[in-house]
Enzyme design. Structure first.
Site, PDB file in Angstrom:
ATOM      1  N   CYS A 203      -3.258   5.847  10.139  1.00  0.00           N
ATOM      2  CA  CYS A 203      -3.099   4.824   8.801  1.00  0.00           C
ATOM      3  C   CYS A 203      -2.579   5.569   7.577  1.00  0.00           C
ATOM      4  O   CYS A 203      -1.835   5.136   6.787  1.00  0.00           O
ATOM      5  CB  CYS A 203      -4.185   3.937   8.876  1.00  0.00           C
ATOM      6  SG  CYS A 203      -5.927   4.829   8.487  1.00  0.00           S
ATOM      7  N   HIS A 258      -9.745   2.303   6.923  1.00  0.00           N
ATOM      8  CA  HIS A 258      -8.289   1.886   7.358  1.00  0.00           C
ATOM      9  C   HIS A 258      -7.466   1.472   5.890  1.00  0.00           C
ATOM     10  O   HIS A 258      -8.329   1.149   5.083  1.00  0.00           O
ATOM     11  CB  HIS A 258      -8.254   0.828   8.191  1.00  0.00           C
ATOM     12  CG  HIS A 258      -6.689   0.668   8.972  1.00  0.00           C
ATOM     13  ND1 HIS A 258      -6.111   1.301   9.627  1.00  0.00           N
ATOM     14  CD2 HIS A 258      -5.885  -0.747   8.801  1.00  0.00           C
ATOM     15  CE1 HIS A 258      -4.931   0.870  10.021  1.00  0.00           C
ATOM     16  NE2 HIS A 258      -4.955  -0.292   9.771  1.00  0.00           N
ATOM     17  N   HIS A 270       0.952  -1.360   8.236  1.00  0.00           N
ATOM     18  CA  HIS A 270       0.152  -0.085   8.701  1.00  0.00           C
ATOM     19  C   HIS A 270       0.416   0.415   9.948  1.00  0.00           C
ATOM     20  O   HIS A 270       1.176  -0.319  10.688  1.00  0.00           O
ATOM     21  CB  HIS A 270      -1.225  -0.800   8.198  1.00  0.00           C
ATOM     22  CG  HIS A 270      -1.522  -1.836   9.575  1.00  0.00           C
ATOM     23  ND1 HIS A 270      -2.830  -1.710  10.282  1.00  0.00           N
ATOM     24  CD2 HIS A 270      -0.923  -3.078   9.827  1.00  0.00           C
ATOM     25  CE1 HIS A 270      -2.791  -2.754  11.091  1.00  0.00           C
ATOM     26  NE2 HIS A 270      -1.678  -3.599  10.809  1.00  0.00           N
TER      27      HIS A 270
END
Length: 299
Positions: A203, A258, A270
């Site tokens: 990420c 994240h 993402h």
């Protein structure tokens, strides 16, 4: 002159990557196409398509109007200097193409393609998001010619509505659109823990890779990326902002587990470990809505 303005029917998907990318399919509606010039010394703009209706304003000879619709026999629905009403077709000439200052228009779709000419086959020159307000400087067979940020281009009329809202400042908006367009090029690239290249991302590797392409050197982890830029509320998110999430089962004592890039329309792109690839998800999904932790303006 009783000129029936042609309307363009587009049945199909408009997709693209650009500084404009549409990932959703849009089935087009009728496209308004026409500008008119008043030929009478003075022409009344009526509230309804009737000579007994109230007069909204008086249009001088040579005034240019934007056609909204062919309302009834002998009448057109038009907009003049931001005011919409009806005029007699006996005292106006219409054309499907023309250049004129027709006021401001607001984009009604997200990630809408701006073309170099009035055709879906024309090259894409930019992308605008929903709510952007630009100057309309002409029409061309169902397309608006627009001007903004020292650029000109064409947008389908079913993705724009006339507005009195002020013009959008595109300094940050244009850069955010560029970031989103670039990020979307990596859709489907596999998730790789620790990855930070086009062969595989995690990420924060994905967000740092994309931002570095535009000259923003941000830290490598989601938690440290939360320290850059300025905090922004969820209601004020702009394309290109970083969005953060914190799942306690993963984050431990860290402020984020994240990170992704906001693309507009309540969505973000993402590198998803669960999905195994770079993908687009909604901020309102059960997981991401629950663990949303904040956002940062970087640009």
């Amino acid at each position: 002159m009783n000129f029936s303005v042609s309307k363009l029917m587009l049945a199909g998907a408009v997709t693209g990557v650009l500084v404009c990318a549409m990932t959703t399919t849009a089935l087009a509606a009728d496209l308004t196409a026409g500008v008119g010039t008043v030929t009478a010394s003075a022409l009344k703009l009526r509230a309804e398509a009737s000579t007994s209706s109230a007069c909204l304003s008086l249009l001088p000879k040579g005034a240019v109007v934007l056609l909204e619709d062919e309302a009834a026999d002998g009448w057109y629905k038009v907009t003049y200097e931001g005011e919409t009403g009806y005029i007699s077709s006996d005292y106006i000439t219409f054309s499907a193409t023309g250049s004129a200052d027709l006021g401001n228009g607001m984009v009604t779709g997200n990630s809408v393609n701006i073309r170099s000419a009035a055709s879906t086959d024309a090259s894409r020159v930019d992308m605008l998001d929903e709510g952007c307000v630009v100057k309309i400087v002409g029409v061309d067979n169902g397309w608006y010619k627009i001007s903004y940020n020292d650029k000109t281009g064409y947008i389908r009329s079913d993705y724009m509505e006339l507005t009195d809202e002020p013009l959008t400042s595109f300094t940050a908006s244009a850069k955010g659109s560029e970031i989103v367009s670039y990020a979307k090029q990596f859709l489907g690239v596999r998730y790789v823990y620790g990855g930070s290249s086009s062969s595989g991302f995690d990420c924060s590797g994905f967000t740092s890779y994309v931002m570095k392409h535009f000259g923003y050197n941000i830290p490598r982890t989601a938690s440290t990326q939360m320290n850059v830029g300025t905090s922004v509320s969820k209601s004020a998110l702009q394309a290109g902002d970083l969005v953060f999430f914190r799942d306690p089962s993963i984050a431990g004592s860290k402020p984020a587990s994240h990170v992704g890039i906001y693309i507009g329309n309540n969505q973000f792109i993402h590198a998803s470990s669960g999905g195994g690839q770079v993908q687009i998800d909604s901020l309102s999904s059960s997981y991401y809505g629950r663990y949303y932790a904040g956002a940062r303006h970087i640009i």
